[in-house]
Motif scaffolding. Structure first.
Motif, PDB file in Angstrom:
ATOM      1  N   ASP A  69      11.794  24.833   2.786  1.00 25.79           N
ATOM      2  CA  ASP A  69      12.819  24.835   1.738  1.00 25.79           C
ATOM      3  C   ASP A  69      14.036  24.002   2.116  1.00 25.79           C
ATOM      4  N   SER A  70      14.480  24.100   3.374  1.00 25.12           N
ATOM      5  CA  SER A  70      15.679  23.376   3.799  1.00 25.12           C
ATOM      6  C   SER A  70      15.474  21.863   3.716  1.00 25.12           C
ATOM      7  N   LEU A  71      14.294  21.406   4.135  1.00 27.75           N
ATOM      8  CA  LEU A  71      14.015  19.969   4.079  1.00 27.75           C
ATOM      9  C   LEU A  71      13.903  19.493   2.644  1.00 27.75           C
ATOM     10  N   ARG A  72      13.266  20.269   1.801  1.00 23.02           N
ATOM     11  CA  ARG A  72      13.127  19.895   0.396  1.00 23.02           C
ATOM     12  C   ARG A  72      14.501  19.824  -0.275  1.00 23.02           C
ATOM     13  N   GLU A  73      15.388  20.728   0.074  1.00 23.12           N
ATOM     14  CA  GLU A  73      16.747  20.706  -0.493  1.00 23.12           C
ATOM     15  C   GLU A  73      17.506  19.481  -0.009  1.00 23.12           C
ATOM     16  N   ASN A  74      17.341  19.123   1.266  1.00 27.36           N
ATOM     17  CA  ASN A  74      18.025  17.940   1.799  1.00 27.36           C
ATOM     18  C   ASN A  74      17.537  16.658   1.137  1.00 27.36           C
ATOM     19  N   LEU A  75      16.245  16.595   0.841  1.00 28.46           N
ATOM     20  CA  LEU A  75      15.705  15.402   0.178  1.00 28.46           C
ATOM     21  C   LEU A  75      16.278  15.237  -1.221  1.00 28.46           C
ATOM     22  N   ASN A  76      16.657  16.326  -1.844  1.00 30.50           N
ATOM     23  CA  ASN A  76      17.208  16.280  -3.200  1.00 30.50           C
ATOM     24  C   ASN A  76      18.729  16.240  -3.213  1.00 30.50           C
ATOM     25  N   SER A  77      19.350  16.243  -2.042  1.00 30.36           N
ATOM     26  CA  SER A  77      20.812  16.268  -1.958  1.00 30.36           C
ATOM     27  C   SER A  77      21.381  14.855  -1.862  1.00 30.36           C
ATOM     28  N   PRO A  78      22.416  14.547  -2.640  1.00 28.90           N
ATOM     29  CA  PRO A  78      23.066  13.231  -2.566  1.00 28.90           C
ATOM     30  C   PRO A  78      23.673  12.966  -1.187  1.00 28.90           C
ATOM     31  N   ASP A  79      23.930  14.027  -0.424  1.00 28.22           N
ATOM     32  CA  ASP A  79      24.526  13.872   0.904  1.00 28.22           C
ATOM     33  C   ASP A  79      23.520  13.382   1.941  1.00 28.22           C
ATOM     34  N   HIS A  80      22.251  13.385   1.591  1.00 31.20           N
ATOM     35  CA  HIS A  80      21.221  12.982   2.543  1.00 31.20           C
ATOM     36  C   HIS A  80      20.383  11.823   1.979  1.00 31.20           C
ATOM     37  N   THR A 133       0.872  -1.171   0.000  1.00 23.41           N
ATOM     38  CA  THR A 133       0.000   0.000   0.000  1.00 23.41           C
ATOM     39  C   THR A 133       0.907   1.217   0.000  1.00 23.41           C
ATOM     40  N   VAL A 134       0.686   2.112  -0.948  1.00 18.10           N
ATOM     41  CA  VAL A 134       1.536   3.298  -1.073  1.00 18.10           C
ATOM     42  C   VAL A 134       0.692   4.555  -0.907  1.00 18.10           C
ATOM     43  N   PHE A 135       1.169   5.438  -0.019  1.00  7.98           N
ATOM     44  CA  PHE A 135       0.566   6.752   0.148  1.00  7.98           C
ATOM     45  C   PHE A 135       1.480   7.749  -0.552  1.00  7.98           C
ATOM     46  N   ALA A 136       1.069   8.218  -1.713  1.00  5.13           N
ATOM     47  CA  ALA A 136       1.938   9.026  -2.567  1.00  5.13           C
ATOM     48  C   ALA A 136       1.610  10.514  -2.463  1.00  5.13           C
ATOM     49  N   PRO A 137       2.563  11.339  -2.005  1.00  7.51           N
ATOM     50  CA  PRO A 137       2.323  12.787  -1.897  1.00  7.51           C
ATOM     51  C   PRO A 137       2.302  13.452  -3.279  1.00  7.51           C
ATOM     52  N   THR A 138       1.435  14.430  -3.428  1.00  6.83           N
ATOM     53  CA  THR A 138       1.311  15.160  -4.687  1.00  6.83           C
ATOM     54  C   THR A 138       2.429  16.184  -4.827  1.00  6.83           C
ATOM     55  N   GLU A 139       2.460  16.836  -5.977  1.00  8.52           N
ATOM     56  CA  GLU A 139       3.431  17.908  -6.211  1.00  8.52           C
ATOM     57  C   GLU A 139       3.250  19.035  -5.193  1.00  8.52           C
ATOM     58  N   ALA A 140       2.002  19.394  -4.937  1.00  2.49           N
ATOM     59  CA  ALA A 140       1.718  20.461  -3.976  1.00  2.49           C
ATOM     60  C   ALA A 140       2.205  20.089  -2.580  1.00  2.49           C
ATOM     61  N   ALA A 141       2.129  18.803  -2.240  1.00  2.00           N
ATOM     62  CA  ALA A 141       2.596  18.353  -0.930  1.00  2.00           C
ATOM     63  C   ALA A 141       4.094  18.574  -0.770  1.00  2.00           C
ATOM     64  N   PHE A 142       4.869  18.278  -1.805  1.00  2.00           N
ATOM     65  CA  PHE A 142       6.315  18.499  -1.735  1.00  2.00           C
ATOM     66  C   PHE A 142       6.648  19.989  -1.726  1.00  2.00           C
ATOM     67  N   GLN A 143       5.893  20.783  -2.464  1.00  2.00           N
ATOM     68  CA  GLN A 143       6.132  22.220  -2.492  1.00  2.00           C
ATOM     69  C   GLN A 143       5.850  22.867  -1.138  1.00  2.00           C
ATOM     70  N   ALA A 144       4.992  22.249  -0.346  1.00  2.00           N
ATOM     71  CA  ALA A 144       4.624  22.799   0.967  1.00  2.00           C
ATOM     72  C   ALA A 144       5.684  22.512   2.037  1.00  2.00           C
ATOM     73  N   LEU A 145       6.658  21.668   1.726  1.00  4.33           N
ATOM     74  CA  LEU A 145       7.725  21.376   2.691  1.00  4.33           C
ATOM     75  C   LEU A 145       8.608  22.607   2.894  1.00  4.33           C
TER      76      LEU A 145
END
Length: 209
Positions: free
Chosen positions: A119-130, A105-117
């Motif tokens: 900025d620092s957390l969203r950058e960390n999720l996209n960083s190879p270091d994290h 069972t997958v609960f998939a966040p929408t584009e708007a959900a990721f945009q609401a994060l």
């Protein structure tokens, strides 16, 4: 006199025969003429288009069957509103799990959900270091087993692939997973079920990063 009458009779018969031979050879009856006219009309109008199949006449019928035959990963990738989630699944090497037999069972966040994060957390999720952080967050959206909204009971506690817990809150048709609302429920796939949600399910301790 009798000879003359005989000659006149033969002459008359001959004239009748000649007249009959000169008539046009159109011996169609009224029905035959009507059928011929109908045939010509069809030829003039062109070939008759074939009827659409029954499956295509049922709104969404064929598409629903096509979607349910695909894997969870394929259905996530096919949804434009889940493009960030799909991309992160592949980046974190979590995608291959959703191609397995499952079910999941997958609960998939929408584009708007990721945009609401933040900025620092969203950058960390996209960083190879994290990468480990990203894997933890994504696995927090995956549950072992196939759970439709009818299976999700109010107050139930779900254990995620990340080892965390999510609480179900249900009121009539409104279903929440922690603080996230299920917007598009019960997307059937060959190896599980997909629910679209309006928030990213980030463990509390991860929000400080």
């Amino acid at each position: 006199m009798k000879a003359n009458s005989y000659i006149l009779t033969l002459f008359g018969l001959a004239m009748l025969l000649l007249t009959a031979c000169d008539q046009p050879k159109d011996t169609q009856t009224g029905n035959e003429a009507d059928l011929q006219e109908s045939s010509n009309a069809l030829q003039t109008n062109g070939p008759v288009e074939p009827q659409a199949s029954t499956a295509r006449q049922i709104p969404g019928g064929t598409e629903a069957a096509r979607v349910s035959a695909r894997s969870l990963l394929d259905n996530v990738a096919a949804n434009n509103d889940l493009s960030t989630f799909s991309s992160l699944l592949r980046t974190a090497s979590v995608a291959k799990s959703l191609s397995g037999t499952g079910p999941y069972t997958v609960f998939a966040p929408t584009e708007a959900a990721f945009q609401a994060l933040p900025d620092s957390l969203r950058e960390n999720l996209n960083s190879p270091d994290h990468r480990e952080l990203l894997q933890q967050v994504l696995n927090n959206h995956i549950i072992a087993g196939k759970l439709t909204t009818s299976d999700l009971q109010d107050g139930a506690i779900l254990k995620t692939a990340a080892g965390r817990q999510l609480k179900v809150t249900k009121h009539k048709s409104n279903v929440r997973i922690d603080s996230a609302v299920i917007e598009d429920p019960d997307g059937m796939s060959s190896n599980g079920v997909l629910h679209t949600i309006d928030k990213v399910l980030v463990p509390v301790e991860e929000t400080i990063l």
